[in-house]
Design an enzyme around this catalytic site. Structure first.
Site, PDB file in Angstrom:
ATOM      1  CE  LYS A  13     -21.322  43.976  25.978  1.00 37.44           C
ATOM      2  NZ  LYS A  13     -21.271  45.222  26.744  1.00 37.44           N
ATOM      3  NE  ARG A  88     -14.790  45.508  25.936  1.00 34.45           N
ATOM      4  CZ  ARG A  88     -15.641  44.819  26.694  1.00 34.45           C
ATOM      5  NH1 ARG A  88     -15.960  43.602  26.370  1.00 34.45           N
ATOM      6  NH2 ARG A  88     -16.175  45.372  27.755  1.00 34.45           N
ATOM      7  NE  ARG A 122     -22.084  45.348  36.132  1.00 34.88           N
ATOM      8  CZ  ARG A 122     -21.609  45.274  34.902  1.00 34.88           C
ATOM      9  NH1 ARG A 122     -22.376  44.854  33.917  1.00 34.88           N
ATOM     10  NH2 ARG A 122     -20.378  45.648  34.653  1.00 34.88           N
ATOM     11  NE  ARG A 155     -17.608  43.762  36.138  1.00 34.97           N
ATOM     12  CZ  ARG A 155     -17.927  43.794  34.847  1.00 34.97           C
ATOM     13  NH1 ARG A 155     -18.904  43.029  34.397  1.00 34.97           N
ATOM     14  NH2 ARG A 155     -17.283  44.570  34.007  1.00 34.97           N
ATOM     15  NE  ARG A 166     -16.382  48.683  32.528  1.00 31.94           N
ATOM     16  CZ  ARG A 166     -17.325  48.503  33.459  1.00 31.94           C
ATOM     17  NH1 ARG A 166     -17.206  49.062  34.634  1.00 31.94           N
ATOM     18  NH2 ARG A 166     -18.370  47.759  33.186  1.00 31.94           N
TER      19      ARG A 166
HETATM   20  P1  ADP Z   1     -18.429  45.484  30.472  1.00 40.18           P
HETATM   21  O1  ADP Z   1     -19.060  45.211  29.132  1.00 40.18           O
HETATM   22  O2  ADP Z   1     -19.428  45.710  31.553  1.00 40.18           O
HETATM   23  O3  ADP Z   1     -17.365  46.542  30.449  1.00 40.18           O
HETATM   24  P2  ADP Z   1     -17.017  42.897  30.398  1.00 40.18           P
HETATM   25  O4  ADP Z   1     -17.289  41.883  31.416  1.00 40.18           O
HETATM   26  O5  ADP Z   1     -17.464  42.620  28.999  1.00 40.18           O
HETATM   27  O6  ADP Z   1     -17.681  44.206  30.970  1.00 40.18           O
HETATM   28  O7  ADP Z   1     -15.459  43.256  30.342  1.00 40.18           O
HETATM   29  C1  ADP Z   1     -14.750  43.617  31.512  1.00 40.18           C
HETATM   30  C2  ADP Z   1     -13.313  43.981  31.154  1.00 40.18           C
HETATM   31  O8  ADP Z   1     -12.631  42.836  30.585  1.00 40.18           O
HETATM   32  C3  ADP Z   1     -13.131  45.078  30.115  1.00 40.18           C
HETATM   33  O9  ADP Z   1     -13.227  46.383  30.673  1.00 40.18           O
HETATM   34  C4  ADP Z   1     -11.722  44.756  29.580  1.00 40.18           C
HETATM   35  O10 ADP Z   1     -10.729  45.172  30.485  1.00 40.18           O
HETATM   36  C5  ADP Z   1     -11.723  43.234  29.565  1.00 40.18           C
HETATM   37  N1  ADP Z   1     -12.206  42.718  28.262  1.00 40.18           N
HETATM   38  C6  ADP Z   1     -13.355  42.021  28.055  1.00 40.18           C
HETATM   39  N2  ADP Z   1     -13.507  41.691  26.768  1.00 40.18           N
HETATM   40  C7  ADP Z   1     -12.429  42.198  26.101  1.00 40.18           C
HETATM   41  C8  ADP Z   1     -12.009  42.216  24.744  1.00 40.18           C
HETATM   42  N3  ADP Z   1     -12.741  41.652  23.775  1.00 40.18           N
HETATM   43  N4  ADP Z   1     -10.832  42.831  24.444  1.00 40.18           N
HETATM   44  C9  ADP Z   1     -10.084  43.395  25.402  1.00 40.18           C
HETATM   45  N5  ADP Z   1     -10.425  43.443  26.695  1.00 40.18           N
HETATM   46  C10 ADP Z   1     -11.582  42.844  27.075  1.00 40.18           C
END
Ligand code: ADP
Length: 210
Positions: A13, A88, A122, A155, A166
């Site tokens: 994404k 999410r 990554r 990360r 996750r």
């Molecule tokens: P990935 O899709 O690789 O897990 P992201 O960069 O989208 O990584 O998100 C990293 C972290 O940030 C998530 O695991 C969560 O802890 C937090 N996060 C991101 N977006 C949201 C969201 N919409 N609601 C709640 N937590 C979020």
């Protein structure tokens, strides 16, 4: 064009949102990036979310929604945007529906196996956020960003333990959004297991811009 990129962690994404954002001239709004930036700066928000993000759990809906609401009120989002990593959860999607109308939701379909392989190698640039993979998409010089010369890092939530969590969180909390948007008839499903180029072609087709 107001778009949502939906899919498990590691589906691509972020990489594709970066490309599509340039191509369509609309900003990429990544809640993950917003949280990571806050953690780096050690701001109040950063302190609140550091542990949650590190474990791979979700930041509470209320906090996340209010951040996104603020971000979407910025002038650069007036002509459209890509939401990458938001919503999410069903409550987040409902909150968004209450104040924004989405044009399309791109669902990045991919298997757990491919996701684990991608996330465990990554690397991300500390300065510009560009994404690499030690095997599939290495930088030209090890540890250095091709784009800006910044330093690459892994990360903290790309540890195997956090990746597994996750994925579980995704299945429980986020996957129900696929049906939510299918019912609204704005869901575009694509296969994101191949290269970014291949995925881009599918996205263009899905959005009617080929
Ligand atoms: P990935 O899709 O690789 O897990 P992201 O960069 O989208 O990584 O998100 C990293 C972290 O940030 C998530 O695991 C969560 O802890 C937090 N996060 C991101 N977006 C949201 C969201 N919409 N609601 C709640 N937590 C979020």
């Amino acid at each position: 064009m107001k778009l949502i990129f939906l899919g498990p962690p590691g589906a691509g994404k972020g990489t594709l949102a970066g490309i599509v954002s340039k191509e369509y001239g609309i900003p990429q709004i990544s809640t993950g990036d917003i949280f990571r930036e806050a953690i780096k700066k050690e701001s109040e928000l950063g302190k609140k979310v550091k542990e949650i993000v590190g474990r791979g759990d979700l930041v509470p809906d209320e906090l996340t929604v209010s951040l996104v609401r603020e971000r979407l009120a910025q002038p650069d989002a007036a002509g459209g945007y890509i939401l990458d990593g938001f919503p999410r959860t069903i409550p987040q999607a409902e909150a968004l529906d209450a104040f924004q109308h989405m044009d399309a939701v791109v669902d990045f379909a991919i298997s757990d196996e491919v996701v684990i392989g991608r996330l465990s190698g990554r690397e991300v640039c500390k300065s510009c956020g560009a994404i690499y993979h030690v095997k599939n998409m290495p930088s030209k010089v090890k540890g250095v960003c091709d784009r800006c010369g910044g330093q690459l890092y892994t990360r903290p939530d790309d540890s195997l333990e956090s990746i597994t969590n996750r994925l579980e969180v995704y299945k429980k909390q986020t996957e129900p959004l696929i049906n939510y948007y299918r019912k609204k008839e704005i869901l575009k499903e694509i296969d994101s297991s191949k290269s970014p180029e291949d995925t881009l072609v599918q996205i263009r087709k899905a959005l009617g811009k080929n």
